[in-house]
Scaffold this motif. Structure first.
Motif, short mmCIF file in Angstrom:
data_model
loop_
_atom_site.label_atom_id
_atom_site.label_comp_id
_atom_site.label_asym_id
_atom_site.label_seq_id
_atom_site.Cartn_x
_atom_site.Cartn_y
_atom_site.Cartn_z
N PRO A 9 21.21 12.23 82.49
CA PRO A 9 19.98 11.81 81.46
C PRO A 9 19.42 13.59 81.03
O PRO A 9 19.43 13.82 79.83
CB PRO A 9 19.04 10.67 80.95
CG PRO A 9 19.29 9.89 82.17
CD PRO A 9 20.67 10.38 82.72
N ASP A 10 18.43 13.90 82.18
CA ASP A 10 18.20 15.30 81.96
C ASP A 10 18.49 16.42 82.42
O ASP A 10 18.06 17.63 81.93
CB ASP A 10 17.03 15.41 82.97
CG ASP A 10 17.49 15.64 84.59
OD1 ASP A 10 18.41 15.10 84.79
OD2 ASP A 10 16.50 15.09 85.24
N GLU A 11 20.44 16.01 82.24
CA GLU A 11 20.87 17.48 82.02
C GLU A 11 22.14 17.08 81.00
O GLU A 11 22.99 18.12 80.56
CB GLU A 11 22.06 17.20 83.52
CG GLU A 11 21.98 17.09 84.84
CD GLU A 11 22.97 16.78 85.56
OE1 GLU A 11 22.96 17.27 87.25
OE2 GLU A 11 24.23 15.86 85.83
N ILE A 12 21.38 16.28 80.19
CA ILE A 12 21.96 16.72 78.92
C ILE A 12 20.56 16.85 77.74
O ILE A 12 20.46 16.10 77.44
CB ILE A 12 22.43 15.12 78.45
CG1 ILE A 12 23.74 14.27 79.43
CG2 ILE A 12 23.57 14.66 76.94
CD1 ILE A 12 23.90 13.17 79.25
N ARG A 13 21.71 17.78 76.74
CA ARG A 13 20.82 18.30 75.93
C ARG A 13 21.39 18.14 74.35
O ARG A 13 22.81 18.54 74.09
CB ARG A 13 20.89 19.80 75.86
CG ARG A 13 19.54 20.56 77.27
CD ARG A 13 18.33 20.57 77.49
NE ARG A 13 17.52 20.71 78.60
CZ ARG A 13 17.83 19.31 79.34
NH1 ARG A 13 18.06 18.43 79.55
NH2 ARG A 13 16.56 20.24 80.49
#
Length: 344
Positions: free
Chosen positions: A38-42
């Motif tokens: 999730p923290d690799e998706i903007r």
């Protein structure tokens, strides 16, 4: 003994969206299934007024919310600025990346250290119901598969670029209303940076098409902006490859001939009918590889129904080219692609 393995480059996904509650969930599910944390998706929420943000948060992705609509190009730029990833993977909010998308991107850049960018194609499973939707999405897939290899453009529906190259070009032109990805690719190509169409990188398109909606998009959002790009002095030497193949040129001439045939019908029915039949036969022959793909991947019914869809598609392409090259575009005031577009 072999040396230590080269570490895999970091990859970040960037998704612009405006009022995409009906599709953003499936898009994020695809990225998560492909191995993106999730923290690799903007996700850049471009002033949505629906439940887009809540759907993102439900999947552990905190969206970047914009107070006003800035358009797809600028939304992508802001998403890229919010990640430090070495490879930027751009995905449209109505595209579900294949489960192996991350691996395909990593493997390609590892094998091609000289390349700046790659983009893929839609898969053979368009999700939207209806024959027009299948045919239009399959046409897009076919164009990219046929063009596999070196390219002079870029595609943000499912495409990846090295951060160093993205920043060297200053990102996408936020003043470009449509085709900002193509314009970016033309700049990369002009600088001598290799781009490739990689058929292994695929995604499912969720967009539903009607014939009228297809005609409007193909004319206003594709043909006219594309003709403007090719006519622009800074892109004047760019090779016109993708979407303007020899078969495309022949197809536009076939549509023109069929229109003449319709006019001739009024004064000479036999000659007019012969011209109509000949123009449609040549249209089918020029697009025989696409029709064969349709028959193979979707069935004979879609292959037959594709002919009138192709006629509308190439009519819009021809009209767009004529509009720009005839000078009518300049006579009608400010160009439509100068305004910001909503994020797709």
């Amino acid at each position: 003994m072999p040396g230590p393995a080269t570490p895999e480059p970091t990859i970040g996904a960037v998704v612009p969206v405006h009022d995409g509650a009906s599709e953003i969930g499936a898009c994020l599910d695809g990225l998560l299934a492909a191995g993106f944390a999730p923290d690799e998706i903007r996700v850049v929420d471009d002033a949505s007024t629906d439940g887009t943000a809540a759907i993102c948060r439900a999947r552990g992705v905190e969206p970047i919310r914009l107070a006003r609509n800035v358009g797809a190009a600028e939304a992508r730029n802001r998403g890229a600025a919010a990640t430090e990833a070495e490879i930027l993977f751009f995905v449209d909010s109505d595209v579900v990346a294949a489960p192996d998308a991350r691996r395909v991107i990593a493997d390609f850049f590892a094998a091609h250290p000289d390349h700046a960018a790659i983009f893929g194609a839609y898969d053979a499973r368009p999700a939207a119901p209806g024959r027009v939707s299948r045919i239009r999405n399959m046409l897009h897939r076919h164009v990219h598969l046929e063009g596999a290899g070196p390219a002079s453009t870029f595609w943000t529906g499912c495409g990846a670029v090295r951060r160093t190259d993205f920043e060297a070009e200053g990102g996408f032109d936020s003043g470009q209303r449509m085709m900002e990805d193509v314009e970016f690719g033309l700049r990369l190509h002009a600088r001598g940076r290799p781009i490739a169409i990689c058929p292994a990188l695929q995604g499912t398109h969720l967009k539903r098409w009607s014939l009228a909606g297809m005609a409007r998009t193909d004319l206003l959002d594709r043909a006219i902006p594309w003709a403007r790009l090719l006519a622009a002095p800074r892109h004047g030497a760019a090779p016109a490859t993708l979407n303007v193949s020899r078969a495309g040129h022949v197809s536009v001439l076939c549509v023109a001939a069929s229109l003449v045939g319709l006019l001739v019908l009024a004064v000479a029915p036999g000659a007019g009918l012969a011209l109509l039949l000949a123009s449609f036969a040549l249209l089918a022959f020029a697009n025989r590889r696409f029709l064969a793909r349709l028959r193979r991947e979707q069935g004979p019914g879609d292959a037959v129904a594709a002919l009138p869809v192709l006629w509308v598609h190439y009519l819009c392409g021809g009209l767009g080219f004529f509009w720009v090259r005839s000078g009518l575009d300049r006579l009608c005031g400010p160009r439509g692609d100068a305004a910001g577009a909503r994020a797709r």
